[in-house]
Scaffold this motif. Structure first.
Motif, short mmCIF file in Angstrom:
data_model
loop_
_atom_site.label_atom_id
_atom_site.label_comp_id
_atom_site.label_asym_id
_atom_site.label_seq_id
_atom_site.Cartn_x
_atom_site.Cartn_y
_atom_site.Cartn_z
N HIS A 31 0.84 -1.19 0.00
CA HIS A 31 0.00 0.00 0.00
C HIS A 31 0.88 1.25 0.00
N ASP A 32 0.40 2.33 -0.64
CA ASP A 32 1.16 3.58 -0.70
C ASP A 32 1.54 4.08 0.69
N ASP A 33 0.59 4.04 1.60
CA ASP A 33 0.81 4.55 2.95
C ASP A 33 1.39 3.44 3.83
N GLN A 34 2.63 3.63 4.26
CA GLN A 34 3.29 2.63 5.12
C GLN A 34 3.39 3.11 6.56
N PHE A 35 2.47 4.00 6.96
CA PHE A 35 2.44 4.41 8.37
C PHE A 35 2.31 3.18 9.26
N PHE A 36 1.47 2.23 8.84
CA PHE A 36 1.42 0.91 9.47
C PHE A 36 2.32 0.01 8.61
N PRO A 37 3.52 -0.32 9.10
CA PRO A 37 4.50 -1.02 8.26
C PRO A 37 3.98 -2.36 7.75
N GLY A 38 4.08 -2.55 6.44
CA GLY A 38 3.66 -3.80 5.83
C GLY A 38 2.23 -3.77 5.29
N TRP A 39 1.56 -2.66 5.43
CA TRP A 39 0.18 -2.53 4.91
C TRP A 39 0.17 -2.94 3.43
N THR A 40 -0.63 -3.92 3.09
CA THR A 40 -0.63 -4.55 1.78
C THR A 40 -2.05 -4.58 1.22
N VAL A 41 -2.17 -4.55 -0.10
CA VAL A 41 -3.47 -4.62 -0.74
C VAL A 41 -3.49 -5.83 -1.67
N VAL A 42 -4.54 -6.65 -1.54
CA VAL A 42 -4.72 -7.83 -2.38
C VAL A 42 -5.92 -7.56 -3.28
N VAL A 43 -5.66 -7.46 -4.60
CA VAL A 43 -6.68 -7.00 -5.54
C VAL A 43 -7.13 -8.16 -6.43
N ALA A 103 3.67 -4.65 17.66
CA ALA A 103 3.75 -4.33 19.09
C ALA A 103 3.89 -2.82 19.30
N SER A 104 4.52 -2.12 18.32
CA SER A 104 4.73 -0.68 18.43
C SER A 104 3.55 0.15 17.93
N ASP A 105 2.43 -0.51 17.63
CA ASP A 105 1.26 0.18 17.06
C ASP A 105 0.80 1.32 17.97
N PRO A 106 0.57 2.53 17.39
CA PRO A 106 0.18 3.66 18.22
C PRO A 106 -1.26 3.57 18.75
N ALA A 107 -2.09 2.74 18.14
CA ALA A 107 -3.50 2.65 18.57
C ALA A 107 -4.01 1.23 18.32
N PRO A 108 -3.51 0.26 19.07
CA PRO A 108 -3.79 -1.15 18.76
C PRO A 108 -5.26 -1.55 18.84
N LEU A 109 -6.09 -0.75 19.51
CA LEU A 109 -7.50 -1.12 19.64
C LEU A 109 -8.37 -0.52 18.54
N GLU A 110 -7.79 0.38 17.73
CA GLU A 110 -8.57 1.09 16.71
C GLU A 110 -8.35 0.50 15.32
N PRO A 111 -9.38 0.52 14.46
CA PRO A 111 -9.13 0.22 13.05
C PRO A 111 -8.24 1.31 12.45
N GLU A 118 -0.31 11.38 9.10
CA GLU A 118 0.14 11.76 7.77
C GLU A 118 0.55 10.49 7.05
N PRO A 119 0.13 10.28 5.80
CA PRO A 119 0.57 9.08 5.08
C PRO A 119 2.10 9.02 5.02
N LEU A 120 2.62 7.83 5.27
CA LEU A 120 4.07 7.64 5.23
C LEU A 120 4.40 6.95 3.91
N LEU A 121 4.84 7.75 2.94
CA LEU A 121 5.12 7.19 1.63
C LEU A 121 6.50 6.56 1.62
N CYS A 122 6.61 5.49 0.87
CA CYS A 122 7.83 4.70 0.85
C CYS A 122 8.31 4.73 -0.60
N SER A 123 9.61 4.99 -0.82
CA SER A 123 10.10 5.03 -2.20
C SER A 123 11.54 4.56 -2.24
N GLY A 124 12.08 4.47 -3.46
CA GLY A 124 13.49 4.15 -3.65
C GLY A 124 13.88 2.82 -3.03
#
Ligand code: ZN
Length: 142
Positions: A31-43, A103-111, A118-124
């Motif tokens: 996924h474009d936004d990697q604020f949650f590391p490893g966020w993936t989309v299966v299409v 384990a480092s999730d800032p809000a583990p109880l929330e969706p 802010e979206p954390l974009l990953c590149s390069g």
């Protein structure tokens, strides 16, 4: 099959440099936004907006593909929990957001949608390395 008005059919969403794997009925992207590391989309590769639009055998295979991605994310990112969100509101392809919650999730109880950030974009090299880790992880988890 290839709809000229559809971003997914035209290959412009998700972006090609985020491509991880073709699992048969679905394609996997970081996924474009990697604020949650490893966020993936299966299409799902063709047009269908509901699980009940699929043949039973397709539904079973698709769930196996989503399961493989979830297992991979769990192993690669040492997730405490995997979240699954099945969407398809904005374009006519069922797609899962599969999100490792660490384990480092800032809000583990929330969706994730309710966690303001802010979206954390990953590149390069960072993007390449994350995609490669998941490609290797999928090979290993199969
Ligand atoms: Zn399409």
């Amino acid at each position: 099959m290839s709809d000229p008005t559809c971003k997914a059919c035209q290959g412009s969403w998700p972006s090609v440099d985020h491509f991880i794997a073709d699992l048969g009925l679905s394609k996997v992207y970081l996924h474009d936004d990697q604020f949650f590391p490893g966020w993936t989309v299966v299409v799902f590769t063709r047009h269908a907006t509901e699980l009940f639009h699929l043949a039973p055998t397709e539904r079973i295979q698709l769930m196996e593909e989503v399961n493989l991605v979830a297992k991979t994310l769990s192993q690669v990112f040492k997730a405490k929990k995997i979240n699954y969100e099945l969407l398809g509101n904005q374009l006519p392809h069922i797609h899962w957001h599969v999100i490792p919650r660490l384990a480092s999730d800032p809000a583990p109880l929330e969706p994730v949608w309710r966690v303001q950030h802010e979206p954390l974009l990953c590149s390069g090299l960072d993007l390449q390395s994350r995609v490669q880790r998941l490609q290797q992880g999928i090979q290993h988890a199969r």
